[in-house]
Write a protein that holds these residues in place. Structure first.
Motif, mmCIF file in Angstrom:
data_model
loop_
_atom_site.group_PDB
_atom_site.id
_atom_site.type_symbol
_atom_site.label_atom_id
_atom_site.label_comp_id
_atom_site.label_asym_id
_atom_site.label_seq_id
_atom_site.Cartn_x
_atom_site.Cartn_y
_atom_site.Cartn_z
ATOM 1 N N PRO A 150 0.829 -1.217 0.000
ATOM 2 C CA PRO A 150 0.000 0.000 0.000
ATOM 3 C C PRO A 150 0.860 1.262 0.000
ATOM 4 O O PRO A 150 1.935 1.285 0.597
ATOM 5 C CB PRO A 150 -0.779 -0.112 1.309
ATOM 6 N N ILE A 152 0.606 4.047 1.495
ATOM 7 C CA ILE A 152 0.894 4.614 2.811
ATOM 8 C C ILE A 152 2.034 3.862 3.477
ATOM 9 O O ILE A 152 2.925 4.463 4.099
ATOM 10 C CB ILE A 152 -0.373 4.552 3.703
ATOM 11 N N VAL A 153 2.026 2.537 3.318
ATOM 12 C CA VAL A 153 3.110 1.738 3.883
ATOM 13 C C VAL A 153 4.423 2.085 3.178
ATOM 14 O O VAL A 153 5.464 2.230 3.824
ATOM 15 C CB VAL A 153 2.778 0.238 3.774
ATOM 16 N N LYS A 156 5.670 5.259 4.702
ATOM 17 C CA LYS A 156 6.241 5.070 6.043
ATOM 18 C C LYS A 156 7.579 4.352 5.972
ATOM 19 O O LYS A 156 8.538 4.728 6.653
ATOM 20 C CB LYS A 156 5.269 4.262 6.919
ATOM 21 N N PHE A 265 -1.203 12.385 -3.987
ATOM 22 C CA PHE A 265 -1.565 13.021 -2.722
ATOM 23 C C PHE A 265 -1.020 12.243 -1.535
ATOM 24 O O PHE A 265 -0.264 12.770 -0.721
ATOM 25 C CB PHE A 265 -3.093 13.154 -2.605
ATOM 26 N N VAL A 270 1.992 11.699 3.593
ATOM 27 C CA VAL A 270 2.564 10.913 4.688
ATOM 28 C C VAL A 270 4.087 11.035 4.734
ATOM 29 O O VAL A 270 4.665 11.188 5.807
ATOM 30 C CB VAL A 270 2.136 9.432 4.575
ATOM 31 N N PHE B 151 -15.716 4.472 -7.602
ATOM 32 C CA PHE B 151 -14.437 4.772 -8.233
ATOM 33 C C PHE B 151 -13.684 3.523 -8.683
ATOM 34 O O PHE B 151 -12.706 3.627 -9.421
ATOM 35 C CB PHE B 151 -13.597 5.685 -7.335
ATOM 36 N N LEU B 204 -7.862 -6.941 -8.173
ATOM 37 C CA LEU B 204 -7.221 -5.644 -8.431
ATOM 38 C C LEU B 204 -8.041 -4.518 -7.816
ATOM 39 O O LEU B 204 -7.493 -3.594 -7.205
ATOM 40 C CB LEU B 204 -7.051 -5.430 -9.938
ATOM 41 N N ILE B 207 -7.505 -4.512 -4.056
ATOM 42 C CA ILE B 207 -6.238 -3.882 -3.660
ATOM 43 C C ILE B 207 -6.371 -2.363 -3.723
ATOM 44 O O ILE B 207 -5.930 -1.645 -2.829
ATOM 45 C CB ILE B 207 -5.091 -4.384 -4.553
ATOM 46 N N ASN B 211 -6.091 0.197 -0.419
ATOM 47 C CA ASN B 211 -5.031 1.199 -0.323
ATOM 48 C C ASN B 211 -5.523 2.641 -0.346
ATOM 49 O O ASN B 211 -4.739 3.551 -0.124
ATOM 50 C CB ASN B 211 -4.052 1.034 -1.488
ATOM 51 N N PHE B 213 -6.664 6.323 0.214
ATOM 52 C CA PHE B 213 -6.304 7.149 1.362
ATOM 53 C C PHE B 213 -7.121 8.425 1.476
ATOM 54 O O PHE B 213 -7.627 8.749 2.549
ATOM 55 C CB PHE B 213 -4.819 7.497 1.271
ATOM 56 N N MET B 214 -7.314 9.168 0.379
ATOM 57 C CA MET B 214 -7.873 10.504 0.507
ATOM 58 C C MET B 214 -9.312 10.513 1.036
ATOM 59 O O MET B 214 -9.627 11.240 1.969
ATOM 60 C CB MET B 214 -7.822 11.246 -0.822
ATOM 61 N N LEU B 217 -9.409 9.409 4.625
ATOM 62 C CA LEU B 217 -8.891 10.421 5.539
ATOM 63 C C LEU B 217 -9.915 11.529 5.767
ATOM 64 O O LEU B 217 -9.987 12.118 6.840
ATOM 65 C CB LEU B 217 -7.610 11.011 4.948
ATOM 66 N N PRO B 229 -5.010 2.271 5.846
ATOM 67 C CA PRO B 229 -4.030 3.293 5.464
ATOM 68 C C PRO B 229 -4.060 4.504 6.384
ATOM 69 O O PRO B 229 -3.008 5.022 6.775
ATOM 70 C CB PRO B 229 -4.458 3.687 4.042
ATOM 71 N N ILE B 232 -2.504 3.724 9.818
ATOM 72 C CA ILE B 232 -1.034 3.725 9.783
ATOM 73 C C ILE B 232 -0.495 5.134 9.605
ATOM 74 O O ILE B 232 0.461 5.539 10.264
ATOM 75 C CB ILE B 232 -0.531 2.796 8.671
ATOM 76 N N GLY B 233 -1.154 5.903 8.739
ATOM 77 C CA GLY B 233 -0.709 7.276 8.535
ATOM 78 C C GLY B 233 -0.755 8.102 9.816
ATOM 79 O O GLY B 233 0.016 9.041 9.993
ATOM 80 N N SER B 252 2.656 -1.863 9.564
ATOM 81 C CA SER B 252 2.819 -1.886 8.099
ATOM 82 C C SER B 252 2.963 -3.310 7.598
ATOM 83 O O SER B 252 2.365 -3.697 6.592
ATOM 84 C CB SER B 252 4.059 -1.096 7.698
ATOM 85 N N VAL B 255 -0.437 -5.200 7.695
ATOM 86 C CA VAL B 255 -1.441 -4.890 6.668
ATOM 87 C C VAL B 255 -0.945 -5.239 5.275
ATOM 88 O O VAL B 255 -1.727 -5.337 4.345
ATOM 89 C CB VAL B 255 -1.872 -3.407 6.694
ATOM 90 N N THR B 256 0.367 -5.402 5.125
ATOM 91 C CA THR B 256 0.898 -5.671 3.792
ATOM 92 C C THR B 256 0.908 -7.162 3.477
ATOM 93 O O THR B 256 0.706 -7.563 2.339
ATOM 94 C CB THR B 256 2.319 -5.096 3.669
ATOM 95 N N ILE B 259 -1.951 -8.749 1.468
ATOM 96 C CA ILE B 259 -1.944 -8.339 0.070
ATOM 97 C C ILE B 259 -0.820 -9.044 -0.689
ATOM 98 O O ILE B 259 -1.015 -9.552 -1.789
ATOM 99 C CB ILE B 259 -1.765 -6.799 -0.040
ATOM 100 N N ILE B 260 0.358 -9.113 -0.073
ATOM 101 C CA ILE B 260 1.484 -9.753 -0.768
ATOM 102 C C ILE B 260 1.181 -11.224 -1.013
ATOM 103 O O ILE B 260 1.434 -11.754 -2.099
ATOM 104 C CB ILE B 260 2.797 -9.575 0.038
#
Lengths: 331, 281
Positions: A150, A152-153, A156, A265, A270, B151, B204, B207, B211, B213-214, B217, B229, B232-233, B252, B255-256, B259-260
């Motif tokens: 991700p 964000i990750v 960081k 963004f 971050v 989206f 896809l 994922i 991820n 963010f905007m 947030l 996200p 963590i931010g 991190s 959460v990763t 996905i990996i």
């Protein structure tokens, strides 16, 4: 089978035996399918209009008002004042804000640097992956890792690696002897944009490489054999065969990446906390809107972001269409 | 000195393996470094050693529990799953119509969809904020489900349309002759063979939603409704003297990893899905 009377009537008027007329039936089937197609597309279109189109129009609307984020219902029309306003010989509005222009510069610089580096490294990586060697599966798995992480990750992780005192990057550079004192990657305005670019390139090169690789694999290998027989050098083979053949895929990948980079963004928010040296246009618009609660000014900036991105997209589409037409004319 | 053909080939091989090694290390190292950091506490954090020194799992415990990343994981999972589910349902019918039926306006719809996929999110932020408040979804994960569904749509419709176009026409011709309705054609003929591409596209889109963010947030303010996200931010140390890097890296990594793992299991499919939209379109 129940025929739709509406679609049958016109053809019945022309051809007296309605059931036997083959073209008439075909057309009605076609028409019914077309009508059904609209029904099938409707949910997607309604959703897109209600949740993307309508908010876009409202953003445009708010950009002409002085609304605040906590009370969006109370507003006055202020015309174009959020964009540009003259009062007492001074200029106000987004277009008069030096930070906006700084953000525009940052975004364009970020886009140009990261996309061209991505194209360069992505091409190298794609050429490498196109060779046959043992352990290829492992390398492909490895290059998917940055793509999967991700954003964000990523921000960081790289923030920690760029840490001025304990970061790995400074440590490695010191060990190799490239620098003598640790660098403040995040705090130093001249370096922070590079930190952002490096993190972004690391994350997105795999995407570019995979796109280019898919195009490379579609090139028939006998073209290369023929060129080799004719004594073409490796560079000539790349320049005259590979590049022209993967050009369409490359342009599409470039458009995707440029559009993506222009709206950056999260990485900047971050990694460098939206510092002045790195803030993007999206970051600027959101800061006006959320941090300063200026919904009107923020909306005006958003509209400008939209116009800028749309303008660049239109240029790309135009160039792409132009080259397509040229190609079709040659064929 | 003239090299023999064999020597030259050996040389090329050497460079290829060296390049492959360098690429792999660069790709994996930052994540490896994050794992190393996540296993260190206290003064160990400041060691710049490239091998594991200690194995402290406390960071993981506190990241998941105290810092609420566990809760965010659940939120992210819910939001992404529901949004992708709805999105696939809506887009498979749309993609069928766009790929298999000729009708007026089809090109314009495809073009509109492509345009929306390039939208900068910030352009709809204030309008969306108003919409979300109007629907009473502010500060609830409903706002994110709504926005992510919309989206992801352009992308999923686009990729599914590309996939559907590649299927042979004979498939539905037989069904049309037999008088099957479009609905039957979609559910009985296309849905089953579309299975693999639905998985790819869904993955896809998942994922992407995981991820984002905007919107996350802006539309969520309370801790317990945050997605991964944002959680963590926003991670901060418990005191200003403590560097929270151990916690941040632990969160991190947590959460990763899902996905990996997903990406590595489905890597061939993902690659085909990523490139389907672009190379053929």
């Amino acid at each position: 089978m129940t025929h739709n009377s509406e679609s049958l009537l016109p053809s019945a008027a022309v051809a007296p035996p309605p059931t036997a007329s083959a073209p008439g039936r075909k057309r009605s089937l076609q028409q019914r399918r077309a009508r059904a197609a609209w029904v099938l597309v409707a949910p997607a279109l309604i959703l897109l209009f209600a949740v993307a189109g309508w908010p876009l129009l409202r953003t445009l609307f708010y950009s002409f008002t002085d609304a605040a984020m906590d009370t969006p219902e109370e507003y006055n029309f202020v015309g174009l004042a959020n964009y540009l306003d003259f009062a007492d010989g001074e200029r106000f509005g987004v277009l008069a804000d030096p930070l906006w222009w700084q953000a525009v510069g940052n975004t364009l610089w970020f886009t140009a640097c990261s996309v061209s580096l991505e194209l360069f490294f992505g091409m190298l990586l794609a050429l490498l992956m196109n060779e046959k060697f043992r352990g290829q599966g492992l390398v492909r798995a490895a290059i998917l890792v940055p793509w999967a992480i991700p954003t964000i990750v990523t921000a960081k992780m790289w923030g920690w690696m760029f840490h001025d005192q304990y970061g790995v990057i400074n440590d490695l550079l010191l060990r190799v002897g490239l620098i003598e004192t640790p660098l403040a990657w995040i705090a130093e305005p001249t370096l922070s944009m590079w930190a952002v670019v490096i993190a972004d390139v690391w994350k997105t090169v795999p995407f570019m490489a995979l796109m280019l690789l898919a195009a490379l694999q579609m090139i028939p290998s006998d073209l290369y054999e023929a060129a080799r027989v004719d004594g073409a050098t490796a560079w000539q083979r790349f320049r005259r065969i590979t590049l022209p053949l993967i050009m369409p895929a490359m342009i599409v990948a470039l458009i995707f990446r440029v559009m993506d980079a222009l709206r950056v963004f999260d990485l900047i928010y971050v990694l460098t906390s939206n510092s002045e040296a790195t803030i993007s246009i999206s970051g600027y618009a959101r800061e006006q809107m959320v941090s300063f609660q200026e919904m009107g000014v923020g909306s005006a900036a958003s509209v400008l972001v939209f116009m800028m991105v749309a303008g660049i997209a239109a240029c790309f589409l135009w160039i792409n269409r132009f080259s397509h037409e040229g190609k079709e004319a040659r064929e | 000195m003239k090299l023999t053909r064999q020597q030259r080939e050996l040389g090329t091989k050497f460079w290829i393996y060296l390049a492959a090694l360098v690429v792999s290390v660069i790709c994996v190292f930052p994540f490896y470094n994050a794992i190393l950091t996540s296993l260190r506490t206290g003064q160990d954090l400041f060691l710049t050693s490239y091998l594991p020194t200690t194995f402290h799992w406390e960071n993981y415990v506190s990241a998941l529990g105290e810092n609420g990343v566990g809760r965010s994981l659940l939120n992210s999972f819910l939001v992404a799953t529901i949004a992708v589910g709805i999105c696939l349902l809506v887009s498979i019918t749309a993609a069928f119509a766009l790929a298999r039926v000729r009708f007026r306006g089809r090109k314009y719809i495809l073009f509109t969809i492509l345009c929306v996929s390039m939208f900068p999110q910030v352009a709809v932020l204030s309008g969306m904020f108003e919409l979300v408040r109007f629907l009473g979804l502010y500060d609830s994960i409903g706002s994110l489900i709504l926005s992510y569904t919309t989206f992801s749509l352009p992308f999923t419709v686009w990729v599914l349309t590309t996939f559907m176009r590649s299927l042979p026409v004979e498939l539905e011709e037989a069904a049309i002759v037999d008088g099957a309705s479009l609905w039957v054609i979609i559910t009985k003929i296309f849905a089953p063979i579309m299975g693999p591409s639905l998985v790819t596209t869904g993955l896809l889109a998942f994922i992407g939603a995981w991820n984002e963010f905007m919107f996350a947030l802006t539309f969520i303010i309370s801790n317990e409704n945050r997605t991964v996200p944002v959680a963590i931010g926003m991670l901060q140390g418990t005191s200003q003297y403590e560097l929270p890097w151990g916690h941040i890296m632990a969160a991190s990594v947590v959460v990763t990893i899902p996905i990996i793992v997903l990406v590595l299991i489905f890597q061939k499919r993902i690659v085909s899905g990523l490139t389907a939209g672009a190379v053929k379109g």
